[in-house]
Design a protein around this motif. Structure first.
Motif, PDB file in Angstrom:
ATOM      1  N   LYS A  63       0.806  -1.222   0.000  1.00 39.02           N
ATOM      2  CA  LYS A  63       0.000   0.000   0.000  1.00 39.02           C
ATOM      3  C   LYS A  63       0.841   1.277   0.000  1.00 39.02           C
ATOM      4  O   LYS A  63       0.373   2.323  -0.421  1.00 39.02           O
ATOM      5  CB  LYS A  63      -0.959  -0.016   1.184  1.00 39.02           C
ATOM      6  N   MET A  84      -7.232   0.973 -12.035  1.00 35.63           N
ATOM      7  CA  MET A  84      -6.995   1.979 -11.005  1.00 35.63           C
ATOM      8  C   MET A  84      -8.187   2.058 -10.042  1.00 35.63           C
ATOM      9  O   MET A  84      -7.995   2.169  -8.827  1.00 35.63           O
ATOM     10  CB  MET A  84      -6.728   3.343 -11.637  1.00 35.63           C
ATOM     11  N   GLU A  85      -9.395   1.964 -10.553  1.00 33.43           N
ATOM     12  CA  GLU A  85     -10.586   1.989  -9.688  1.00 33.43           C
ATOM     13  C   GLU A  85     -10.600   0.795  -8.733  1.00 33.43           C
ATOM     14  O   GLU A  85     -10.866   0.944  -7.537  1.00 33.43           O
ATOM     15  CB  GLU A  85     -11.863   2.000 -10.526  1.00 33.43           C
ATOM     16  N   THR A  88      -7.867   1.307  -6.108  1.00 35.07           N
ATOM     17  CA  THR A  88      -8.224   2.327  -5.127  1.00 35.07           C
ATOM     18  C   THR A  88      -9.118   1.731  -4.040  1.00 35.07           C
ATOM     19  O   THR A  88      -8.994   2.079  -2.867  1.00 35.07           O
ATOM     20  CB  THR A  88      -8.909   3.522  -5.827  1.00 35.07           C
ATOM     21  N   GLU A  89      -9.994   0.819  -4.431  1.00 34.37           N
ATOM     22  CA  GLU A  89     -10.890   0.170  -3.471  1.00 34.37           C
ATOM     23  C   GLU A  89     -10.137  -0.614  -2.400  1.00 34.37           C
ATOM     24  O   GLU A  89     -10.657  -0.806  -1.296  1.00 34.37           O
ATOM     25  CB  GLU A  89     -11.865  -0.754  -4.199  1.00 34.37           C
ATOM     26  N   HIS A  93      -2.833   3.637  -4.397  1.00 28.45           N
ATOM     27  CA  HIS A  93      -3.044   4.958  -4.977  1.00 28.45           C
ATOM     28  C   HIS A  93      -2.018   5.276  -6.062  1.00 28.45           C
ATOM     29  O   HIS A  93      -0.851   4.926  -5.941  1.00 28.45           O
ATOM     30  CB  HIS A  93      -2.992   6.017  -3.880  1.00 28.45           C
ATOM     31  N   SER A  95      -1.847   6.893 -10.501  1.00 27.49           N
ATOM     32  CA  SER A  95      -2.456   7.473 -11.697  1.00 27.49           C
ATOM     33  C   SER A  95      -2.528   6.403 -12.776  1.00 27.49           C
ATOM     34  O   SER A  95      -1.883   5.366 -12.678  1.00 27.49           O
ATOM     35  CB  SER A  95      -1.612   8.644 -12.191  1.00 27.49           C
ATOM     36  N   SER A  96      -3.298   6.693 -13.839  1.00 33.18           N
ATOM     37  CA  SER A  96      -3.418   5.727 -14.932  1.00 33.18           C
ATOM     38  C   SER A  96      -2.796   6.284 -16.207  1.00 33.18           C
ATOM     39  O   SER A  96      -2.780   7.498 -16.417  1.00 33.18           O
ATOM     40  CB  SER A  96      -4.883   5.351 -15.169  1.00 33.18           C
TER      41      SER A  96
END
Length: 139
Positions: A63, A84-85, A88-89, A93, A95-96
């Protein structure tokens, strides 16, 4: 080629084709060992194909790393924004990026000499990386 392959020093850039739970578990052990002696940050350029156990793999990833989510140039590639979504869950963290080259270039730009960049998640991600070695100044 492609198995814990070192492409650069300062920052260190390593790629690995591990792409399932067992492979990623081993890679995370190697990343943990590599980061124990250093003071730098861990940057992970990561992409997967859509028929793997994505959720289980994402739960294994560190993480504290900075992520650059991307997609390989194959039809099976999971779209980078979707990856990425999902990441994030689970608390990851970053960027794409639409291509591996763009993701790696941004990781290089944001890295200091003492940092560590890992590229993987799929054999296809590593293949895109190695195919574009010259564009990324890996000789």
């Amino acid at each position: 080629m492609g198995r814990w392959q070192k492409l650069q020093t300062n920052p260190t850039v390593i790629c690995d084709t591990g792409h399932n739970v067992a492979g990623i578990r081993y890679i995370v052990q190697q990343l943990t060992a590599a980061m124990q002696n250093g003071t730098g940050k861990l940057h992970i350029v990561f992409g997967m194909v859509n028929d793997k156990d994505i959720h289980s793999v994402l739960h294994l990833l560190p993480k504290e790393a900075i992520y650059y989510f991307t997609r390989a140039s194959v039809k099976r590639a999971l779209p980078e924004k979707e990856l990425m979504e999902l990441a994030t869950e689970v608390g990851l963290h970053g960027s794409s990026y639409p291509t591996v080259v763009e993701a790696v270039k941004d990781a290089q730009t944001k890295s200091l000499p003492e940092d560590f960049i890992f590229v993987g998640g799929s054999s296809f991600i590593v293949a895109d990386l190695l195919t574009n070695r010259d564009a990324l100044n890996f000789h």
